[in-house]
Write an enzyme that holds these catalytic residues in place. Structure first.
Site, PDB file in Angstrom:
ATOM      1  N   SER A   1       0.822  -1.222   0.000  1.00  0.00           N
ATOM      2  CA  SER A   1       0.000   0.000   0.000  1.00  0.00           C
ATOM      3  C   SER A   1       0.853   1.269   0.000  1.00  0.00           C
ATOM      4  CB  SER A   1      -0.923   0.022   1.222  1.00  0.00           C
ATOM      5  OG  SER A   1      -1.726  -1.134   1.226  1.00  0.00           O
TER       6      SER A   1
ATOM      7  N   PRO B   1       0.267   5.912  -0.425  1.00  0.00           N
ATOM      8  CA  PRO B   1      -0.771   6.950  -0.288  1.00  0.00           C
ATOM      9  C   PRO B   1      -1.782   6.903  -1.438  1.00  0.00           C
ATOM     10  CG  PRO B   1       1.388   7.865   0.251  1.00  0.00           C
ATOM     11  CD  PRO B   1       1.631   6.463  -0.218  1.00  0.00           C
TER      12      PRO B   1
ATOM     13  N   ARG C   1      -5.470 -13.841   2.937  1.00  0.00           N
ATOM     14  CA  ARG C   1      -6.881 -13.598   3.270  1.00  0.00           C
ATOM     15  C   ARG C   1      -7.464 -14.730   4.121  1.00  0.00           C
ATOM     16  NH1 ARG C   1      -7.548 -10.736  -2.656  1.00  0.00           N
ATOM     17  NH2 ARG C   1      -6.775  -8.729  -1.915  1.00  0.00           N
TER      18      ARG C   1
ATOM     19  N   ARG D   1     -25.786 -11.358  34.379  1.00  0.00           N
ATOM     20  CA  ARG D   1     -26.395 -10.036  34.570  1.00  0.00           C
ATOM     21  C   ARG D   1     -27.911 -10.183  34.735  1.00  0.00           C
ATOM     22  NH1 ARG D   1     -26.231  -4.810  36.298  1.00  0.00           N
ATOM     23  NH2 ARG D   1     -27.537  -3.463  35.005  1.00  0.00           N
TER      24      ARG D   1
ATOM     25  N   GLU E   1      -6.043  -6.210   3.757  1.00  0.00           N
ATOM     26  CA  GLU E   1      -5.920  -7.330   2.799  1.00  0.00           C
ATOM     27  C   GLU E   1      -7.082  -7.358   1.812  1.00  0.00           C
ATOM     28  OE1 GLU E   1      -4.050 -10.912   3.954  1.00  0.00           O
ATOM     29  OE2 GLU E   1      -2.891  -9.913   5.516  1.00  0.00           O
TER      30      GLU E   1
END
Ligand code: CAA
Ligand code: FAD
Length: 379
Positions: A126, A128, A243, A268, A363
């Site tokens: 990756s 910008p 992946r 609870r 990914e």
């Protein structure tokens, strides 16, 4: 057809679960808060064989299958998704990439220490301007005798500031589009490579992702991974396997959030009874369990297809897509089951909620997974 895991798989699950519970759980929340990279835990994961699970023993790996790898990432992420991604990048992006495309020298020099956990790997695609459109690379690598000179900015390099080896993609021939991209094995400690910043993130905060700069960085030519122009294909092939790891990470996050919600719903009490006795809460937990089971089956099937040397591109994308959306859905519902306590850092589900989101982004975002699946089914 046999859905049962082998005894070896079950034993591996117990080993990793014990490690995660005993060693990682006690510090997970504090490390997340402080953005503290888990140096000692990563070392221990290496000693346990968790950094090169599917790497052959010849190169220092555990020599196990991809189903084992999925179990490892799932169990780490059930407790701490930061550990899950650190291990996943090293295992299925870096080790897998070098074992599949590397030369014998690269395997001896780099794969063995990476698989044994003596080195840490990162994967740098990756930029910008190149996220989903990964082929839009601007970083350049120009040949200069026995070296390549690399210039450019890379974003979101997970493990970047602790990495010893980075698989980096750069343009060697910008006129050729994606066929002008080449992969390299960068040593980030050499001059010309620097960390611009460590990102302040929403989740997986104990794992670090960095922006990195290359300024006339000189890389010996033996560190090129594959041939010139093969880099995009190499990156895509690596991501197919990666992946499966992120799908497993998502299953682990979902499982952790579900278990916490189930336990809380039983203890609870409101209106004089445990909240689980309200159908709305009981049905939510039933849906969580059902979706997690489906996500796990998709993930193991993708891993199994890889182990059987069957095509697994769409299986991996389906697993990643479904498991990540399951993680986000389950973690959101878990916060709801906890009510106000779900919003507090005293309880674990807010961390699962923050950690789950990244699985829908990295990914390949969910939109990119749908694009991959649509292309595969249209073929
Ligand atoms: N497997 C193998 N090869 C593939 C492939 C795959 N899944 N997808 C594409 N290719 C090949 C094609 O066959 C084609 O090969 P030829 O040169 O022989 O023609 C070539 O790649 C180009 O294919 P496309 O024209 O389909 O490429 P595209 O530009 O349309 O993009 C894309 C395809 C699927 C959208 C791709 O850009 C992509 O996957 N984007 C997402 C990027 C991504 O996942 N980044 C992750 C960064 S790492 C990370 O995130 C790590 C972490 O968080 C921890
Ligand atoms: P963009 O591509 O700008 O996308 C923005 C939005 O537009 C998304 O919703 C996307 O799905 C959508 N979109 C874009 N194109 C299309 C389309 N064709 N059709 C439909 N929708 C579309 N990268 C690495 O190389 N190495 C790493 O180790 C790494 N680690 C990361 C760790 C973290 C914590 C994060 C946040 C990111 C990491 N990444 C890494 C980068 C990650 O892979 C990218 O962020 C991701 O691929 C998406 O790219 P982008 O952020 O530029 O989004």
């Amino acid at each position: 057809m046999d859905f049962a895991l082998s005894e070896q798989h079950e034993m591996l699950r117990q080993t990793v679960r014990a490690f995660a519970e005993q060693e990682a759980r006690p510090t997970a929340a504090a490390r997340d808060e402080a953005m503290e990279f888990p140096v000692d835990l990563v070392k221990k994961m290496g000693q346990l064989g968790l950094m090169g699970v599917a790497v052959s023993e010849q190169y220092g790996g555990a020599g196990l299958d991809y189903v084992s790898y999925a179990i490892v990432i799932e169990e780490l992420s059930r407790v701490d998704a930061s550990l899950g991604v650190i291990a996943s990048v090293n295992n299925s992006l870096v080790c897998y990439g070098i074992e599949t495309f590397g030369t014998e020298d690269q395997k001896r020099e780099l794969l063995t220490p990476l698989a044994e956990g003596r080195m840490l790997g990162a994967f740098s695609l990756s930029e910008p301007g190149a996220g989903s459109d990964a082929a839009a690379q601007k970083t350049t690598a120009a040949r200069d005798g026995d070296y390549y000179v690399i210039n450019g900015i890379k974003n979101w390099v997970t493990n970047g500031d602790y990495a010893d080896t980075i698989i980096l993609m750069a343009m060697t021939d910008p006129g050729k589009g994606h066929r002008g991209i080449t992969a390299f094995l960068v040593d980030p400690r050499e001059p010309g490579c620097s960390i611009v910043k460590v990102e302040h993130k929403l989740g997986i905060r104990s794992a670090h992702s960095c922006q990195m700069a290359y300024d006339n960085y000189r890389l010996p030519a033996w560190r090129r991974l594959g041939e010139e122009g093969q880099g995009f294909k190499i990156a895509m092939t690596i991501l197919n396997a990666g992946r499966i790891g992120i799908a497993a990470q998502a299953v682990g996050i979902a499982q952790g959030a579900y278990e916490a919600a189930l336990e809380y719903a039983k203890i609870r009490e409101q209106f004089g009874k445990p909240i689980i006795e309200n159908q709305a809460i009981g049905f939510t937990l039933a849906d969580m369990a059902t979706r997690i089971k489906a996500a796990r089956l998709l993930t193991y099937e993708a891993a199994w297809r890889k182990d059987q040397h069957l095509d697994f591109v769409s299986a991996a994308s389906m697993a990643k897509l479904y498991a990540s959306e399951t993680a986000m859905w389950t973690a959101t519902k878990a916060v709801q089951v906890f009510g106000s306590n779900g919003y507090s850092k005293e309880y674990p589900v807010e961390r699962y909620f923050r950690d789950a989101k990244i699985t829908e982004i990295y990914e390949g975002t969910s939109e990119i997974q749908r694009l991959v699946i649509a292309r595969e089914i249209a073929r």
